[in-house]
Write an enzyme that holds these catalytic residues in place. Structure first.
Site, PDB file in Angstrom:
ATOM      1  N   HIS A  10      38.037  32.675  38.372  1.00 51.07           N
ATOM      2  CA  HIS A  10      39.203  33.547  38.245  1.00 51.07           C
ATOM      3  C   HIS A  10      39.805  33.865  39.614  1.00 51.07           C
ATOM      4  O   HIS A  10      39.123  33.797  40.631  1.00 51.07           O
ATOM      5  CB  HIS A  10      38.799  34.842  37.534  1.00 51.07           C
ATOM      6  CG  HIS A  10      38.225  34.612  36.172  1.00 51.07           C
ATOM      7  ND1 HIS A  10      39.016  34.476  35.057  1.00 51.07           N
ATOM      8  CD2 HIS A  10      36.940  34.440  35.761  1.00 51.07           C
ATOM      9  CE1 HIS A  10      38.232  34.263  34.002  1.00 51.07           C
ATOM     10  NE2 HIS A  10      36.980  34.234  34.409  1.00 51.07           N
ATOM     11  N   ASP A  28      45.948  36.483  34.227  1.00 50.32           N
ATOM     12  CA  ASP A  28      44.514  36.764  34.353  1.00 50.32           C
ATOM     13  C   ASP A  28      44.254  37.813  35.441  1.00 50.32           C
ATOM     14  O   ASP A  28      44.685  37.668  36.578  1.00 50.32           O
ATOM     15  CB  ASP A  28      43.821  35.431  34.697  1.00 50.32           C
ATOM     16  CG  ASP A  28      42.314  35.526  34.858  1.00 50.32           C
ATOM     17  OD1 ASP A  28      41.759  36.616  34.660  1.00 50.32           O
ATOM     18  OD2 ASP A  28      41.714  34.490  35.172  1.00 50.32           O
TER      19      ASP A  28
END
Length: 558
Positions: A369, A195
């Protein structure tokens, strides 16, 4: 030929160079497995489009090779494309964590899709054995419960995908399984997909626990109603807001179909705990004082059809903005949505609401994130030989790739910044660039799985930007004349009171078609003449190119 039959290709059909529509595949000569199948929500640049999904043409062309779809977590940018995928390609089985599995089943029911696809739940200990793959999982922390990374073992090497994650050491739910990630790194990871969404931000992403103090402060300071807009799938945030609402004895109303669905499913599974007496239907809001209410709604990205926009525009049947309302946007803007969000905030402010968005002074959102220190930690834990940053715009992917090489974890030249459709080839624990697979974008209008083509979108953009003019000619071919004067309707091009412009255009059209009407009238030629006259005239007075729609109505021969 033998080496070709052994090698595996890794590629994305969505999620590279963008935030959204994540879809990653691993393929060899006989099998394909898919990791995630998400949507991207359109901005104002795509009028009338409900979803943007990957193009499944490559999978349709290789439908007999598709063995399974693996889901990392239940966010729409990872599961939202499934209803369209299962109608296009035979997916034998979908493996998903508990909450994501429930959301997928609900989504398929909502679309009224009857499918033979099985939805199978997995957890941290599950191992799936397929003819060419062994797939296992490790738990990560994210902004929705039951989030996992995926491990794909093949005879040629090991591929690891982190899914969406952050390293939250004080999470709202279960801990990230750092021990299992370190063990994978010790055993050897050939290719890591990780990610990249927050690769531009140094340090650590704040813990979800940090948000709790800010939420409490909002409740202490708000004298009127509190309206919180967040992602419906941000279950951890919703849980915290509900906990504080119960603590301060405020009733909770939920607005927005997706929010209602996620809250109900999360309550069923125990991810959200709230007494039934604390939840009220939106139609009962009028029975309570303003300082006794919290409204949870969708629309934090300014989406025109979401609950927050309908409330702001006075289109919600039960809720409208009052002076003294505190409206909280508890989410970050997805790139491209800034204009819609800004317009919505201006409208809410005009109605007298106090607006709270994420800032240094008010930490009401914690990203799901990882920032750069977390990216470094995961690279250290998994120690990949090769690296492919995923889930992010190009600059994010590049920064993440550079980070992996700066640390010395990945050798220089062993990081690959790909576009959707590009492939990497895994053979004998080595990664090399490969061929390109067919890929693209499909624009979905409603539930139509065929999608919209570029021509339709261009027409919509033209109507949005330059307006539309409809010109109706009623003709009698026998007499060679117009039955009535040309009728001209304009939308978004000139004021409806500008009769003079319409009259002038009508006169020009009558002059241009004089002598062109008869028993052998070519209707297409007539339409071209009308369109050409109108285009030139309206460009001359507006400097725009409106869409011109000529319509011919002919009297039947007697």
């Amino acid at each position: 030929m033998e080496s070709l039959s052994r090698q595996f290709s890794i590629y994305a059909l969505g999620g590279l160079g963008e935030v959204g529509k994540n879809m990653y595949c691993v393929e060899n000569q006989s099998s394909i497995i898919i990791i995630d199948c998400g949507v991207k929500f359109p901005g104002i640049e795509l009028p009338g489009v409900d979803y943007v999904i990957p193009d499944f043409t490559h999978l349709r062309n290789n439908r007999n090779k598709v063995k399974a779809l693996f889901i990392t977590h239940g966010h729409e940018d990872h599961i939202g494309g499934i209803p369209f995928l299962v109608q296009s390609v035979n997916i034998p089985v979908i493996y998903a964590p508990k909450l994501a599995a429930a959301l997928i089943k609900n989504r398929l029911e909502e679309f009224r899709i009857s499918t033979t696809t099985k939805v199978v739940e997995y957890d941290d200990d599950t191992v799936v054995n397929l003819p060419d793959f062994k797939v296992s999982f490790f738990r990560v922390t994210h902004s929705i419960p039951d989030s996992f990374g995926v491990v794909v073992d093949t005879k040629e090497g090991r591929i690891v995908s982190t899914g969406d994650f952050k390293v939250d050491l004080t999470p709202v739910g279960p801990d990230i399984n750092i021990h299992k990630m370190a063990k994978l790194g010790d055993e050897g990871v050939d290719l890591l997909l990780s990610d990249s969404t927050n690769a531009e931000s140094e340090g650590y992403t704040p813990s979800e626990k940090n948000v709790l103090d800010s939420i409490e402060e909002i409740f202490l300071n708000a004298n009127g109603r509190i309206i919180v807009s967040t992602f419906s799938s941000n279950v951890s945030r919703i849980q915290q807001i509900i906990e504080v609402a119960v603590k301060y004895k405020r009733k909770i109303a939920i607005a927005g179909r997706s929010m209602e669905k996620v809250v109900q499913i999360s309550r069923d599974f125990g991810y959200i705990k709230v007494p039934d007496s604390s939840i009220i239907p939106t139609q009962d809001i009028k029975l309570f004082k303003n300082d006794e209410l919290v409204i949870l709604c969708t629309g934090s990205q300014g989406e025109p059809t979401a609950a927050m926009s309908r409330i702001a525009n006075g289109e919600h049947k039960d809720i409208s903005i009052k002076p003294g309302d505190t409206v909280v946007f508890s989410s970050s803007a997805i790139p491209g949505n800034e204009i819609m969000i800004s317009s919505l905030i201006n409208l809410l402010t005009r109605h007298g609401a106090t607006i709270l968005t994420n800032s240094i002074l008010s930490d009401i959102h914690s990203s799901g994130h990882p920032c750069r220190q977390e990216l470094r930690l995961v690279l250290k834990l998994l120690k990949p030989k090769y690296f492919m940053p995923m889930h992010g715009e190009y600059r994010m992917l590049r920064l993440h790739a550079e980070l992996s090489e700066e640390m010395g974890v990945v050798e220089k030249g062993h990081s690959f910044i790909l576009d959707n459709g590009d492939t990497l080839t895994l053979s004998n624990h080595k990664i090399t660039p490969g061929y390109q697979v067919e890929h693209g974008v499909v624009y979905i209008d409603g539930f139509n799985i065929e999608g919209l083509n570029e021509t339709v979108l261009q027409d919509r953009k033209q109507m949005t930007e330059d307006g539309m003019i409809s010109i109706i000619l009623s003709i009698d071919a026998n007499k060679g004349e117009l039955i009535v004067e040309p009728i001209i309707y304009t939308k978004g091009i000139i004021s409806k009171h500008s009769h003079r412009a319409v009259d002038e255009c009508r006169s020009l059209i009558k002059e241009a078609i004089k002598g062109k009407i008869g028993k052998k009238t070519n209707y297409n030629e007539l339409k071209i003449i009308v369109k050409d006259v109108a285009e030139k005239y309206f460009y001359q007075i507006t400097k725009r190119h409106p869409m011109i729609i000529p319509v011919i109505m002919a009297k039947k021969e007697e």
